[in-house]
Design a protein around this motif. Structure first.
Motif, short mmCIF file in Angstrom:
data_model
loop_
_atom_site.label_atom_id
_atom_site.label_comp_id
_atom_site.label_asym_id
_atom_site.label_seq_id
_atom_site.Cartn_x
_atom_site.Cartn_y
_atom_site.Cartn_z
N ALA A 167 29.25 12.29 144.00
CA ALA A 167 28.40 11.75 145.06
C ALA A 167 27.23 12.69 145.26
CB ALA A 167 29.19 11.60 146.36
N ASN A 168 26.02 12.14 145.31
CA ASN A 168 24.86 13.02 145.50
C ASN A 168 24.63 13.31 146.99
OD1 ASN A 168 23.80 10.59 146.39
ND2 ASN A 168 21.89 10.74 145.21
N ALA A 169 23.62 14.13 147.27
CA ALA A 169 23.36 14.55 148.65
C ALA A 169 23.01 13.37 149.55
CB ALA A 169 22.23 15.58 148.67
N ALA A 170 22.30 12.37 149.01
CA ALA A 170 21.93 11.20 149.81
C ALA A 170 23.16 10.40 150.22
CB ALA A 170 20.95 10.32 149.04
N ALA A 171 24.17 10.38 149.36
CA ALA A 171 25.42 9.67 149.70
C ALA A 171 26.15 10.39 150.82
CB ALA A 171 26.32 9.57 148.47
N GLU A 172 26.18 11.73 150.77
CA GLU A 172 26.78 12.51 151.86
C GLU A 172 26.09 12.19 153.18
OE1 GLU A 172 27.66 16.77 151.29
OE2 GLU A 172 26.77 16.50 149.30
N GLN A 173 24.76 12.15 153.13
CA GLN A 173 24.00 11.92 154.36
C GLN A 173 24.22 10.51 154.88
OE1 GLN A 173 19.81 12.97 154.22
NE2 GLN A 173 19.32 11.28 155.58
N LEU A 174 24.19 9.52 154.01
CA LEU A 174 24.35 8.13 154.44
C LEU A 174 25.74 7.90 155.04
CD1 LEU A 174 23.43 5.17 154.58
CD2 LEU A 174 24.21 4.90 152.22
N LEU A 175 26.77 8.39 154.37
CA LEU A 175 28.14 8.15 154.82
C LEU A 175 28.59 9.16 155.87
CD1 LEU A 175 29.66 7.37 151.31
CD2 LEU A 175 29.14 5.72 153.12
N ALA A 176 27.79 10.22 156.07
CA ALA A 176 28.10 11.26 157.06
C ALA A 176 29.46 11.89 156.80
CB ALA A 176 28.03 10.69 158.48
N VAL A 177 29.72 12.16 155.52
CA VAL A 177 30.97 12.79 155.10
C VAL A 177 30.62 13.91 154.13
CG1 VAL A 177 33.18 12.47 153.94
CG2 VAL A 177 32.25 10.63 155.35
N ALA A 178 31.22 15.10 154.33
CA ALA A 178 30.97 16.24 153.45
C ALA A 178 31.45 15.92 152.03
CB ALA A 178 31.67 17.48 153.98
N ASN A 179 30.80 16.55 151.04
CA ASN A 179 31.06 16.21 149.64
C ASN A 179 32.52 16.44 149.23
OD1 ASN A 179 31.00 16.92 146.51
ND2 ASN A 179 29.23 15.63 146.98
N HIS A 180 33.11 17.56 149.67
CA HIS A 180 34.48 17.85 149.26
C HIS A 180 35.46 16.81 149.79
CE1 HIS A 180 34.40 19.70 153.28
NE2 HIS A 180 35.70 19.51 153.29
N LYS A 181 35.20 16.34 151.03
CA LYS A 181 36.08 15.31 151.60
C LYS A 181 35.79 13.95 150.97
CE LYS A 181 37.57 13.34 156.02
NZ LYS A 181 37.37 13.34 157.49
N LEU A 182 34.53 13.72 150.67
CA LEU A 182 34.12 12.44 150.09
C LEU A 182 34.83 12.19 148.75
CD1 LEU A 182 30.46 11.22 150.28
CD2 LEU A 182 31.81 10.78 148.25
N LEU A 183 35.03 13.26 147.98
CA LEU A 183 35.67 13.12 146.67
C LEU A 183 37.19 13.05 146.75
CD1 LEU A 183 33.45 15.57 144.59
CD2 LEU A 183 33.18 13.10 144.91
N GLU A 184 37.73 13.29 147.94
CA GLU A 184 39.19 13.22 148.12
C GLU A 184 39.66 11.83 148.54
OE1 GLU A 184 40.04 16.15 151.02
OE2 GLU A 184 39.69 17.87 149.68
#
Length: 345
Positions: free
Chosen positions: A26-43
């Motif tokens: 997930a790129n930085a824009a996805a983190e921002q849009l979904l408001a979820v940190a990258n490490h959690k987003l990939l879990e």
């Protein structure tokens, strides 16, 4: 070329998902849009990253499994933090990678917001131009009126008559003060590095001294935000104006005010794009702002309260503009959010 770095500079949210709808990138824009940190987003699975998306889960799953593409325009998206977005969704299978697809989510409400901001800035500049000219026409005769009243007061011996000249001087000073408030800051001042949380804390310390018992303030700060160049006094005034408005909205019913700071990536302010910005949110759970006021909320002399001057938000908007930033407002019954967005160096 570093592909990850390239993708993190995109405005479009990009995720790579497998047949189980689990993201593996997930790129930085996805983190921002979904408001979820990258490490959690990939879990988590994709469907655990939002409350609602305008595409059914089984459609996405079947498309990834069969290497089919999907395009859905203006799909509603509600993120876990309750934010509403409108996105154009595109699912593209990755060649030579079975059961892996690229999911793109492009915010179309952002384009609408940029257009609204440019339009609002143009309207604000026109209003400020009118106010400046009007102020000039008022202050000149006002100064003459005050001077004449002072001279007349010196010639009068009767205390009763002097009381009338003092009244003229007092009202002339009041009108001059109103005109000065109407004008607000007009030019950028000397900016030095300050911590935004220190500025906010000064505001909250000030308002807490007279805060009604039925209103509660909550802080949610991101301590990693670096110092930024600012006029601390001006920004303190802008934050104070918005916080006071929130307090006034909650005076009768009581409620909560949340002060939150976050960083956002790849944000456009006006016509300029910034890699990282500060987003300072002032959120209250009051009755909300009438819909007919939202489009003109930051204009001078516009207010929804009988006793309001309509200057606080106009001044705050101008201060944000002088710092290269902007102010946005989202309001509905039960939640009103003002967001001050400022570029980070």
């Amino acid at each position: 070329m570093d592909t990850t770095k390239l993708l993190n500079n995109l405005v479009t949210a990009v995720l790579v998902i497998d047949a189980n709808l689990k993201p593996c990138f997930a790129n930085a824009a996805a983190e921002q849009l979904l408001a979820v940190a990258n490490h959690k987003l990939l879990e988590l699975r994709l469907t655990d990253l939002y409350q609602q998306l305008g595409v059914e889960e089984h459609i996405l799953r079947d498309a990834v499994a069969s290497n089919q593409g999907i395009t859905v325009n203006t799909a509603p998206l509600i993120t876990l933090d309750g934010q509403h977005h409108t996105v154009d969704l595109t699912l593209i299978p990755i060649e030579d990678q079975q059961n892996l697809s690229i999911l793109e989510l492009r915010q179309v409400d952002q384009q609408r917001r940029i257009h609204q901001q440019l339009n609002m800035d143009a309207q604000q500049e026109a209003a400020q131009f009118l106010v400046r000219n009007l102020a000039h026409e008022i202050k000149n005769p006002l100064g003459g009126l005050r001077g004449a009243a002072q001279l007349l007061s010196r010639e009068l011996e009767s205390a009763e008559l002097k009381e009338f000249t003092h009244l003229i001087i007092e009202q002339a000073d009041r009108l001059r003060s109103l005109v000065d408030r109407l004008l607000g800051p007009q030019r950028p001042t000397q900016h030095t590095e300050h911590n935004i949380h220190q500025v906010v804390q000064k505001v909250l310390k000030l308002v807490e001294m007279a805060l009604p018992e039925n209103i509660h303030l909550t802080r949610d700060y991101d301590p990693s935000i670096p110092d930024i160049l600012m006029d601390a006094d001006q920004l303190q005034q802008a934050v104070l104006n918005i916080v006071q408005n929130a307090i006034q909205a909650l005076e009768k019913s009581g409620g909560k005010i949340l002060i939150r700071t976050r960083t956002q990536h790849q944000v456009t302010i006006g016509t300029q794009r910034y890699k990282v910005v500060l987003a300072l949110s002032i959120i209250d759970n009051g009755p909300g702002i009438p819909a007919d006021l939202l489009d003109t909320l930051f204009y001078p002399m516009v207010t929804g309260r009988e006793e309001g001057s309509g200057l606080g938000l106009s001044i705050a908007h101008n201060i944000a503009r002088l710092h290269g930033g902007r102010i946005d407002c989202k309001s509905a019954p039960g939640q009103t959010e003002f967001i001050i967005t400022l570029p980070l160096q």
